[in-house]
Design an enzyme around this catalytic site. Structure first.
Site, PDB file in Angstrom:
ATOM      1  N   CYS A 147      18.337 -19.566 -21.725  1.00 46.56           N
ATOM      2  CA  CYS A 147      18.637 -18.715 -22.878  1.00 46.56           C
ATOM      3  C   CYS A 147      20.079 -18.963 -23.334  1.00 46.56           C
ATOM      4  O   CYS A 147      21.000 -18.942 -22.525  1.00 46.56           O
ATOM      5  CB  CYS A 147      18.445 -17.251 -22.492  1.00 46.56           C
ATOM      6  SG  CYS A 147      18.878 -16.121 -23.827  1.00 46.56           S
ATOM      7  N   HIS A 150       7.939 -14.886 -15.401  1.00 47.75           N
ATOM      8  CA  HIS A 150       8.693 -15.867 -16.192  1.00 47.75           C
ATOM      9  C   HIS A 150       9.957 -16.193 -15.386  1.00 47.75           C
ATOM     10  O   HIS A 150      10.962 -15.512 -15.465  1.00 47.75           O
ATOM     11  CB  HIS A 150       9.023 -15.220 -17.539  1.00 47.75           C
ATOM     12  CG  HIS A 150       9.814 -16.065 -18.490  1.00 47.75           C
ATOM     13  ND1 HIS A 150       9.256 -16.669 -19.599  1.00 47.75           N
ATOM     14  CD2 HIS A 150      11.131 -16.388 -18.530  1.00 47.75           C
ATOM     15  CE1 HIS A 150      10.195 -17.314 -20.274  1.00 47.75           C
ATOM     16  NE2 HIS A 150      11.349 -17.159 -19.640  1.00 47.75           N
ATOM     17  N   ARG A 174       9.745 -23.593 -26.963  1.00 44.72           N
ATOM     18  CA  ARG A 174      10.608 -22.484 -27.407  1.00 44.72           C
ATOM     19  C   ARG A 174      11.787 -22.285 -26.441  1.00 44.72           C
ATOM     20  O   ARG A 174      12.915 -22.638 -26.745  1.00 44.72           O
ATOM     21  CB  ARG A 174       9.768 -21.203 -27.544  1.00 44.72           C
ATOM     22  CG  ARG A 174      10.471 -20.056 -28.264  1.00 44.72           C
ATOM     23  CD  ARG A 174      11.429 -19.256 -27.413  1.00 44.72           C
ATOM     24  NE  ARG A 174      10.824 -18.621 -26.255  1.00 44.72           N
ATOM     25  CZ  ARG A 174      11.521 -17.987 -25.322  1.00 44.72           C
ATOM     26  NH1 ARG A 174      12.832 -17.902 -25.398  1.00 44.72           N
ATOM     27  NH2 ARG A 174      10.909 -17.459 -24.265  1.00 44.72           N
ATOM     28  N   ASP A 175      11.506 -21.776 -25.262  1.00 44.37           N
ATOM     29  CA  ASP A 175      12.584 -21.501 -24.304  1.00 44.37           C
ATOM     30  C   ASP A 175      13.282 -22.798 -23.903  1.00 44.37           C
ATOM     31  O   ASP A 175      14.501 -22.843 -23.694  1.00 44.37           O
ATOM     32  CB  ASP A 175      11.988 -20.817 -23.068  1.00 44.37           C
ATOM     33  CG  ASP A 175      12.978 -19.932 -22.319  1.00 44.37           C
ATOM     34  OD1 ASP A 175      14.175 -20.005 -22.626  1.00 44.37           O
ATOM     35  OD2 ASP A 175      12.560 -19.179 -21.423  1.00 44.37           O
ATOM     36  N   ASN A 190      13.394 -22.986 -17.162  1.00 41.41           N
ATOM     37  CA  ASN A 190      12.297 -22.338 -16.427  1.00 41.41           C
ATOM     38  C   ASN A 190      11.813 -23.254 -15.324  1.00 41.41           C
ATOM     39  O   ASN A 190      12.063 -24.458 -15.338  1.00 41.41           O
ATOM     40  CB  ASN A 190      11.102 -22.108 -17.359  1.00 41.41           C
ATOM     41  CG  ASN A 190      11.360 -21.025 -18.349  1.00 41.41           C
ATOM     42  OD1 ASN A 190      11.972 -21.264 -19.371  1.00 41.41           O
ATOM     43  ND2 ASN A 190      10.904 -19.834 -18.044  1.00 41.41           N
TER      44      ASN A 190
HETATM   45  C1  LIG Z   1      17.616  -9.756 -33.686  1.00 45.40           C
HETATM   46  C2  LIG Z   1      18.715 -10.410 -34.516  1.00 45.40           C
HETATM   47  C3  LIG Z   1      18.160 -10.971 -35.781  1.00 45.40           C
HETATM   48  C4  LIG Z   1      19.735  -9.343 -34.836  1.00 45.40           C
HETATM   49  O1  LIG Z   1      20.906  -9.957 -35.368  1.00 45.40           O
HETATM   50  P1  LIG Z   1      21.818  -9.202 -36.431  1.00 45.40           P
HETATM   51  O2  LIG Z   1      22.917 -10.137 -36.795  1.00 45.40           O
HETATM   52  O3  LIG Z   1      22.184  -7.855 -35.886  1.00 45.40           O
HETATM   53  O4  LIG Z   1      20.761  -9.048 -37.604  1.00 45.40           O
HETATM   54  P2  LIG Z   1      20.817  -8.406 -39.006  1.00 45.40           P
HETATM   55  O5  LIG Z   1      19.587  -7.582 -39.153  1.00 45.40           O
HETATM   56  O6  LIG Z   1      22.154  -7.758 -39.258  1.00 45.40           O
HETATM   57  O7  LIG Z   1      20.684  -9.689 -39.938  1.00 45.40           O
HETATM   58  C5  LIG Z   1      21.661 -10.686 -39.996  1.00 45.40           C
HETATM   59  C6  LIG Z   1      21.131 -11.847 -40.786  1.00 45.40           C
HETATM   60  O8  LIG Z   1      20.031 -12.445 -40.084  1.00 45.40           O
HETATM   61  C7  LIG Z   1      18.852 -12.391 -40.885  1.00 45.40           C
HETATM   62  N1  LIG Z   1      17.727 -12.115 -39.999  1.00 45.40           N
HETATM   63  C8  LIG Z   1      17.505 -11.035 -39.239  1.00 45.40           C
HETATM   64  N2  LIG Z   1      16.369 -11.173 -38.555  1.00 45.40           N
HETATM   65  C9  LIG Z   1      15.848 -12.359 -38.912  1.00 45.40           C
HETATM   66  C10 LIG Z   1      14.672 -13.044 -38.526  1.00 45.40           C
HETATM   67  N3  LIG Z   1      13.806 -12.541 -37.657  1.00 45.40           N
HETATM   68  N4  LIG Z   1      14.446 -14.245 -39.070  1.00 45.40           N
HETATM   69  C11 LIG Z   1      15.313 -14.787 -39.965  1.00 45.40           C
HETATM   70  N5  LIG Z   1      16.455 -14.177 -40.347  1.00 45.40           N
HETATM   71  C12 LIG Z   1      16.709 -12.964 -39.829  1.00 45.40           C
HETATM   72  C13 LIG Z   1      19.119 -11.259 -41.857  1.00 45.40           C
HETATM   73  O9  LIG Z   1      18.321 -11.417 -42.992  1.00 45.40           O
HETATM   74  C14 LIG Z   1      20.586 -11.439 -42.130  1.00 45.40           C
HETATM   75  O10 LIG Z   1      20.762 -12.547 -42.988  1.00 45.40           O
HETATM   76  P3  LIG Z   1      21.984 -12.573 -44.058  1.00 45.40           P
HETATM   77  O11 LIG Z   1      21.780 -11.369 -44.913  1.00 45.40           O
HETATM   78  O12 LIG Z   1      23.258 -12.521 -43.254  1.00 45.40           O
HETATM   79  O13 LIG Z   1      21.779 -13.915 -44.749  1.00 45.40           O
HETATM   80  C15 LIG Z   1      19.417 -11.537 -33.723  1.00 45.40           C
HETATM   81  O14 LIG Z   1      20.114 -10.952 -32.648  1.00 45.40           O
HETATM   82  C16 LIG Z   1      18.475 -12.565 -33.176  1.00 45.40           C
HETATM   83  O15 LIG Z   1      17.839 -13.291 -33.929  1.00 45.40           O
HETATM   84  N6  LIG Z   1      18.392 -12.673 -31.838  1.00 45.40           N
HETATM   85  C17 LIG Z   1      17.467 -13.590 -31.201  1.00 45.40           C
HETATM   86  C18 LIG Z   1      18.090 -14.113 -29.970  1.00 45.40           C
HETATM   87  C19 LIG Z   1      17.182 -15.099 -29.276  1.00 45.40           C
HETATM   88  O16 LIG Z   1      16.292 -15.690 -29.852  1.00 45.40           O
HETATM   89  N7  LIG Z   1      17.450 -15.274 -27.962  1.00 45.40           N
HETATM   90  C20 LIG Z   1      16.714 -16.202 -27.154  1.00 45.40           C
HETATM   91  C21 LIG Z   1      15.325 -15.761 -26.872  1.00 45.40           C
HETATM   92  S1  LIG Z   1      15.222 -14.491 -25.619  1.00 45.40           S
HETATM   93  C22 LIG Z   1      15.083 -15.372 -24.164  1.00 45.40           C
HETATM   94  O17 LIG Z   1      15.238 -16.562 -24.150  1.00 45.40           O
HETATM   95  C23 LIG Z   1      14.655 -14.627 -22.943  1.00 45.40           C
HETATM   96  C24 LIG Z   1      13.166 -14.784 -22.648  1.00 45.40           C
HETATM   97  C25 LIG Z   1      12.301 -14.120 -23.721  1.00 45.40           C
HETATM   98  O18 LIG Z   1      12.807 -16.155 -22.575  1.00 45.40           O
HETATM   99  C26 LIG Z   1      12.846 -14.108 -21.308  1.00 45.40           C
HETATM  100  C27 LIG Z   1      13.592 -14.724 -20.130  1.00 45.40           C
HETATM  101  O19 LIG Z   1      13.998 -15.894 -20.153  1.00 45.40           O
HETATM  102  O20 LIG Z   1      13.707 -13.998 -19.140  1.00 45.40           O
END
Ligand SMILES: CC(C)(COP(=O)([O-])OP(=O)([O-])OC[C@H]1O[C@@H](n2cnc3c(N)ncnc32)[C@H](O)[C@@H]1OP(=O)([O-])[O-])[C@@H](O)C(=O)NCCC(=O)NCCSC(=O)C[C@@](C)(O)CC(=O)[O-]
Length: 335
Positions: free
Chosen positions: A274, A241, A49-50, A283
């Site tokens: 990320c 993490h 994933r990450d 990581n």
């Molecule tokens: C949260 C949102 C969705 C808000 O994003 P948004 O654009 O504000 O969402 P929305 O609710 O307005 O929806 C926009 C579109 O996305 C769809 N949608 C909405 N949600 C989903 C879903 N779950 N699955 C599939 N589709 C989805 C939704 O249906 C819509 O589709 P459209 O009508 O335009 O066709 C977006 O910002 C997002 O997906 N962010 C994820 C970012 C991410 O994955 N970042 C990396 C992971 S975090 C990380 O790496 C840190 C960590 C955890 O490892 C810790 C560390 O390293 O310290």
């Protein structure tokens, strides 16, 4: 000066509380360095994933599946498999449902996935997922960049996801991203990050993983953070993490071990970073952590030879050099 006295002085300098030092009184002395007498260290492998989420070229689903299968076969007890996030935001993981339906689910192995909202949870539940993770950030700026929502809004969303998941017997892990530094806001107050961890624990996350998303932490800042966290979350419910951008991740993990933390997120071959934290590297490499744990004689359940084979498999498939110093050295020695 004896090793024990040296460690005590280090703990005092790091500002560890007397409660934390008292818990260390229950330590065993292993190989000349005091560490917590844990029966078992848990590695949460986040490479699929990450590690892969930021790859620019689409990684074939079959490669992801084989990586996950190899890691589980190597004895990793938890393999974070993918994310059910918006495919517009993270196109690399758009195949999450297919990944989940294609992997071999070994008994006793957990395959958690990220779910930022109810839509993510619904998709994950439909794919038969048994564990999800919510991932708010400790800073407003990163919360907006990563999730397009403020911290209060994302916490409300997490609460909804946690409640709905638990109703379906789906376990929920919590992350606090940017707990030790933010690419947009800089320094992070450990008390604020710790409070957020407490929120996640209180709403029903069974464990909270503190993320050094951009790999800026040092052993000193790591100790301060986990000390603050203990005011809100039991020590045994915390995980670390660590990203390795500044080469401090192993030292930070050693600090955590000395404080009694026993769960560590790691990434095979040190892959990842990320996509919304520019400049952050992967990581800490799983192989490097396993090598260090082996040095202490600590149990982790991982077969190093199979882990190295998984490491060679994924670096070969991606055409990338291995970011694990230990894997590079051990593979060279085998050649
Ligand atoms: C949260 C949102 C969705 C808000 O994003 P948004 O654009 O504000 O969402 P929305 O609710 O307005 O929806 C926009 C579109 O996305 C769809 N949608 C909405 N949600 C989903 C879903 N779950 N699955 C599939 N589709 C989805 C939704 O249906 C819509 O589709 P459209 O009508 O335009 O066709 C977006 O910002 C997002 O997906 N962010 C994820 C970012 C991410 O994955 N970042 C990396 C992971 S975090 C990380 O790496 C840190 C960590 C955890 O490892 C810790 C560390 O390293 O310290």
């Amino acid at each position: 000066m004896s090793a024990a006295i040296t460690v005590l002085k280090l703990q005092q300098r790091l500002g560890l509380s007397s409660a934390c030092r008292a818990s260390l009184a229950r330590t065993t002395q292993q190989r000349g360095l005091q560490i917590f007498a844990a029966d078992q260290i848990t590695i949460v492998e986040v490479g699929p994933r990450d590690g892969l989420q930021n790859e620019q070229t689409q990684v074939p689903t079959q490669v992801k599946v084989e990586l996950i299968n190899r890691l589980a076969e190597a004895g990793v007890g938890a393999v974070e498999a993918t994310s059910f996030v918006s495919p517009k935001w993270v196109p690399q993981l758009a195949d999450s449902a297919e990944v989940m339906s294609s992997i071999v689910k070994l008994p006793g192995v957990r395959y958690p996935v990220l779910t930022p909202n109810m839509k993510g949870l619904e998709r994950a539940a439909a794919a038969g997922v048994k564990e999800v993770a919510v991932f708010p950030a400790a800073t407003e700026a990163f919360s907006m960049k990563n999730l397009n929502a403020s911290i209060p809004n994302i916490l409300a969303c997490c609460r909804e996801v946690v409640a709905a998941a638990r109703d379906q017997d789906i376990a929920v892990r919590g992350y606090v991203s940017c707990a030790l530094g933010c690419p947009y806001q800089g320094k992070v107050n450990p008390q604020e990050a710790a409070k957020l961890a407490g929120n996640l624990y209180d709403m029903g996350c069974y464990e909270v993983s503190m993320g050094d998303t951009i790999g800026v932490a040092t052993p000193a800042s790591t100790a301060k953070l986990f000390q603050a966290c203990q005011e809100h979350v039991p020590l045994q419910k915390l995980a670390a993490h660590m990203h390795d951008t500044y080469g401090q991740a192993l030292a930070n993990i050693l600090t955590c071990l000395q404080m009694g933390i026993t769960v560590f997120d790691t990434s095979i071959a040190g892959l990842g970073g990320c996509p919304f934290a520019m400049g952050a590297t992967g990581n800490v490499a799983t192989e490097d952590v396993v090598y260090m744990l082996n040095g202490f004689g600590l149990n982790h359940g991982i077969n190093l030879d199979k882990l190295l084979a998984a490491s060679s498999f994924i670096t070969g498939a991606l055409g990338k050099q291995n970011n694990s110093r230990a894997a590079t050295a051990m593979l060279a020695a085998q050649a």
